[in-house]
Scaffold this active site. Structure first.
Site, PDB file in Angstrom:
ATOM      1  CE  LYS A  22      -1.835   1.760   3.998  1.00  0.00           C
ATOM      2  NZ  LYS A  22      -1.604   3.208   4.082  1.00  0.00           N
ATOM      3  CG  ASN A  23       2.356   2.796   3.547  1.00  0.00           C
ATOM      4  OD1 ASN A  23       1.171   3.064   3.326  1.00  0.00           O
ATOM      5  ND2 ASN A  23       2.855   2.690   4.770  1.00  0.00           N
ATOM      6  NE  ARG A  92      -0.071  11.873   7.438  1.00  0.00           N
ATOM      7  CZ  ARG A  92       0.165  13.099   7.813  1.00  0.00           C
ATOM      8  NH1 ARG A  92      -0.773  13.831   8.337  1.00  0.00           N
ATOM      9  NH2 ARG A  92       1.373  13.622   7.688  1.00  0.00           N
ATOM     10  CB  CYS A 116      -4.147   6.688  10.806  1.00  0.00           C
ATOM     11  SG  CYS A 116      -4.347   5.064  10.129  1.00  0.00           S
ATOM     12  NE  ARG A 121       0.459  10.241  10.488  1.00  0.00           N
ATOM     13  CZ  ARG A 121       0.126   9.136   9.814  1.00  0.00           C
ATOM     14  NH1 ARG A 121      -1.008   8.524  10.069  1.00  0.00           N
ATOM     15  NH2 ARG A 121       0.929   8.662   8.880  1.00  0.00           N
ATOM     16  CG  ASP A 304       3.019   1.604   9.487  1.00  0.00           C
ATOM     17  OD1 ASP A 304       2.621   2.464  10.294  1.00  0.00           O
ATOM     18  OD2 ASP A 304       3.130   1.829   8.265  1.00  0.00           O
ATOM     19  CB  VAL A 326       7.944   6.666  14.299  1.00  0.00           C
ATOM     20  CG1 VAL A 326       7.493   7.342  12.998  1.00  0.00           C
ATOM     21  CG2 VAL A 326       9.256   5.929  14.087  1.00  0.00           C
ATOM     22  NE  ARG A 396      -7.099   4.449   5.471  1.00  0.00           N
ATOM     23  CZ  ARG A 396      -6.137   4.852   6.294  1.00  0.00           C
ATOM     24  NH1 ARG A 396      -6.348   4.930   7.575  1.00  0.00           N
ATOM     25  NH2 ARG A 396      -4.962   5.216   5.832  1.00  0.00           N
TER      26      ARG A 396
HETATM   27  C1  UD1 Z   1       4.222   7.008   6.413  1.00  0.00           C
HETATM   28  C2  UD1 Z   1       3.356   5.779   6.245  1.00  0.00           C
HETATM   29  C3  UD1 Z   1       2.837   5.313   7.594  1.00  0.00           C
HETATM   30  C4  UD1 Z   1       3.991   5.100   8.563  1.00  0.00           C
HETATM   31  C5  UD1 Z   1       4.893   6.335   8.621  1.00  0.00           C
HETATM   32  C6  UD1 Z   1       6.152   6.123   9.426  1.00  0.00           C
HETATM   33  C7  UD1 Z   1       2.407   6.054   4.033  1.00  0.00           C
HETATM   34  C8  UD1 Z   1       1.213   6.335   3.201  1.00  0.00           C
HETATM   35  N1  UD1 Z   1       2.257   6.118   5.367  1.00  0.00           N
HETATM   36  O1  UD1 Z   1       3.397   8.032   6.952  1.00  0.00           O
HETATM   37  O2  UD1 Z   1       2.137   4.086   7.386  1.00  0.00           O
HETATM   38  O3  UD1 Z   1       3.486   4.867   9.850  1.00  0.00           O
HETATM   39  O4  UD1 Z   1       5.294   6.707   7.291  1.00  0.00           O
HETATM   40  O5  UD1 Z   1       6.880   5.044   8.947  1.00  0.00           O
HETATM   41  O6  UD1 Z   1       3.464   5.745   3.538  1.00  0.00           O
HETATM   42  N2  UD1 Z   1       6.533  14.764  10.584  1.00  0.00           N
HETATM   43  C9  UD1 Z   1       6.662  16.097  10.862  1.00  0.00           C
HETATM   44  N3  UD1 Z   1       6.429  17.007   9.860  1.00  0.00           N
HETATM   45  C10 UD1 Z   1       6.075  16.619   8.592  1.00  0.00           C
HETATM   46  C11 UD1 Z   1       5.960  15.251   8.329  1.00  0.00           C
HETATM   47  C12 UD1 Z   1       6.183  14.343   9.343  1.00  0.00           C
HETATM   48  O7  UD1 Z   1       6.985  16.480  11.981  1.00  0.00           O
HETATM   49  O8  UD1 Z   1       5.882  17.499   7.732  1.00  0.00           O
HETATM   50  C13 UD1 Z   1       6.776  13.761  11.658  1.00  0.00           C
HETATM   51  C14 UD1 Z   1       5.515  12.974  12.019  1.00  0.00           C
HETATM   52  O9  UD1 Z   1       4.702  13.666  12.940  1.00  0.00           O
HETATM   53  C15 UD1 Z   1       6.104  11.706  12.595  1.00  0.00           C
HETATM   54  C16 UD1 Z   1       7.386  11.517  11.774  1.00  0.00           C
HETATM   55  O10 UD1 Z   1       7.661  12.776  11.174  1.00  0.00           O
HETATM   56  O11 UD1 Z   1       6.444  11.880  13.945  1.00  0.00           O
HETATM   57  C17 UD1 Z   1       7.290  10.457  10.707  1.00  0.00           C
HETATM   58  O12 UD1 Z   1       6.153  10.719   9.881  1.00  0.00           O
HETATM   59  P1  UD1 Z   1       6.183  10.391   8.327  1.00  0.00           P
HETATM   60  O13 UD1 Z   1       7.379   9.562   8.043  1.00  0.00           O
HETATM   61  O14 UD1 Z   1       6.024  11.659   7.572  1.00  0.00           O
HETATM   62  O15 UD1 Z   1       4.866   9.543   8.161  1.00  0.00           O
HETATM   63  P2  UD1 Z   1       3.883   9.536   6.923  1.00  0.00           P
HETATM   64  O16 UD1 Z   1       4.616   9.796   5.667  1.00  0.00           O
HETATM   65  O17 UD1 Z   1       2.710  10.367   7.261  1.00  0.00           O
END
Ligand code: UD1
Length: 419
Positions: A22-23, A92, A116, A121, A304, A326, A396
């Site tokens: 999925k991701n 998201r 989620c 986030r 995850d 994370v 999902r």
């Molecule tokens: C992706 C995955 C999700 C997984 C996560 C971490 C997809 C669709 N989703 O989510 O399943 O749990 O990676 O492996 O691929 N952060 C910030 N600012 C930002 C962006 C992120 O502070 O602009 C922080 C987040 O709050 C979190 C950390 O960075 O603490 C990691 O988040 P991120 O890697 O961005 O997760 P997603 O891409 O949303």
């Protein structure tokens, strides 16, 4: 909404096929916006999020067909550069269209995400990086409104190694003028897959599979065919299911290298795991040894899989510690696991889990995608009947999870239209 009904206590035995990730497919679908023409993407999991992204691409003007785990996407008619709230609030990952729309069409209007319910986030790193590439960004009534006459390469430093920000900035940078570096980039396997896809389209990216990506912008990309990598989270979920319920499970169409950190923990806990390049076998019997985990960016233990690991530790022979670095507040499953008799103490982002001999089935509620999976796993190991209510989130991210588990001998069924 549907519910899943499980009668626990039956060991798992047999072989299943792992679906595409999925991701990986979600950012790849967004990346098709970077070129005009017909893409063919195979090994696509049949999931609600994939349908949501297909719907979003259609709103943008693409033609999308999805059958037999294959997507055909024709992007030559895209003419509407918006991701509306109605879609973004359910998924998201819709934020992934921001970078490609901006890079290809010079404009994008994307609602701020929901998805989620795992705490706050933010998308600040996506926005800051795009601004550094030359975009003008405003926030208007819950929408990110981005414009750029052209994007220019820049030196980007991510404060956090964010998967989403790395993907978005990578997709923007491949069409920017000149050289971009992304430091502290995520190198999760799904980002590597996205980079491989972009390179196949004609992008110039160095450092793929490392935390420093160097991108030399090109003026045009071409549509391609691509096969999606196996889903490491689905793989891990089934490995933990085998460890929890006992028995012997073989997973085909996956790769042990994708789940090294989990396999090390499973072996430490006493499960036998044989991992190859296309097959993994997990065998377990009785209660496992308590084994602590701390989630981290790749190659660390994936956040995850945190909830699923916690379900396993709920019935281990002793106490273990589960720490999520994370997402600090990704612990909604704790209250539900306690309803099944789990002994878990929380302190911030640290859980102390003291294994009990048996969980006991009860009605529980799904709260987010991976929490739902952990409740199903807990139900497999519990005595009696567990009803997992509101499994919307499960659909999902898992392709027919109940069918796959049933084929392994689990007593599990879906009841449609329950509360
Ligand atoms: C992706 C995955 C999700 C997984 C996560 C971490 C997809 C669709 N989703 O989510 O399943 O749990 O990676 O492996 O691929 N952060 C910030 N600012 C930002 C962006 C992120 O502070 O602009 C922080 C987040 O709050 C979190 C950390 O960075 O603490 C990691 O988040 P991120 O890697 O961005 O997760 P997603 O891409 O949303």
């Amino acid at each position: 909404m549907d519910k899943i009904v499980i009668n626990g206590g039956h060991p798992l035995q047999g072989t299943i096929e792992i679906s595409g990730a999925k991701n990986a497919v979600l950012p790849i679908m967004a990346a098709t916006l970077l070129a005009d023409g017909v893409f063919r993407i195979t090994n696509v999991p049949d999931l609600r999020d994939v349908k949501s992204m297909a719907h979003l691409l259609r709103i943008i003007g693409a033609k999308v067909e999805f059958r037999d785990n294959t997507l055909e996407i024709d992007t030559s008619t895209c003419n509407f550069f918006e991701a509306p709230y109605e879609i973004v609030k359910t998924m998201r990952a819709s934020i992934y269209v921001l970078g490609p729309l901006l890079a290809k069409f010079g404009q994008a209007r994307v609602s701020l995400p929901g998805g989620c319910a795992i705490g706050t986030r933010p998308v600040d790193l996506h926005i800051k990086g795009l601004q550094q590439l030359g975009a003008t960004i405003d926030l208007e009534r819950g929408y990110v409104v981005a414009t750029a006459r052209h994007l220019s390469g820049s030196n980007l430093n991510l404060d956090v190694s964010s998967v989403g920000a790395t993907g978005n900035l990578l997709m923007a940078a491949v069409l920017a003028q000149g050289k971009t570096t992304i430091n502290n980039a995520s190198w999760e396997p799904e980002i590597v897959a996205l980079a491989d896809f972009l390179v196949k389209m004609g992008a110039r990216i160095d450092g793929v599979g490392t935390a420093r990506l160097t991108i030399h912008g090109v003026t045009k990309l071409e549509p391609v065919q691509f096969e999606v990598i196996p889903d490491r989270i689905e793989t891990g979920t089934f490995l933990i299911a085998a460890a929890l319920a006992g028995g012997r499970v073989q997973l085909n169409r996956t790769n042990g290298a994708l789940v090294n950190s989990l396999i090390a923990k499973l072996r430490h806990a006493g499960a036998q795991v044989e991992a190859g390049e296309s097959t993994i076998v997990c065998e377990a019997d009785g209660r496992l040894k308590p084994t602590s985990i701390t989630t981290a960016a790749h190659p660390g233990f994936p956040t995850d899989l945190q909830a699923q690991w916690m379900a396993l530790m709920c019935v281990a022979e002793g106490s273990s510690i589960v720490t999520d670095t994370v997402f600090f507040d990704r612990f909604m499953h704790v209250a539900e696991l306690r309803r099944l008799g789990a002994n878990i103490e929380m302190n911030g982002n640290v859980a102390v889990v003291t294994g009990v001999a048996h969980l006991v089935g009860a009605p529980v509620m799904s709260t987010d995608l991976r929490a739902s999976a952990s409740l199903i796993l807990a139900g497999l190991g519990a005595e009696g009947q567990t009803d997992v209510l509101r499994v919307y989130h499960l659909d999902r991210g898992y392709e027919r999870i109940e069918n796959k588990l049933r084929s392994l001998g689990a007593q599990i069924r879906r009841e449609e239209g329950s509360l």
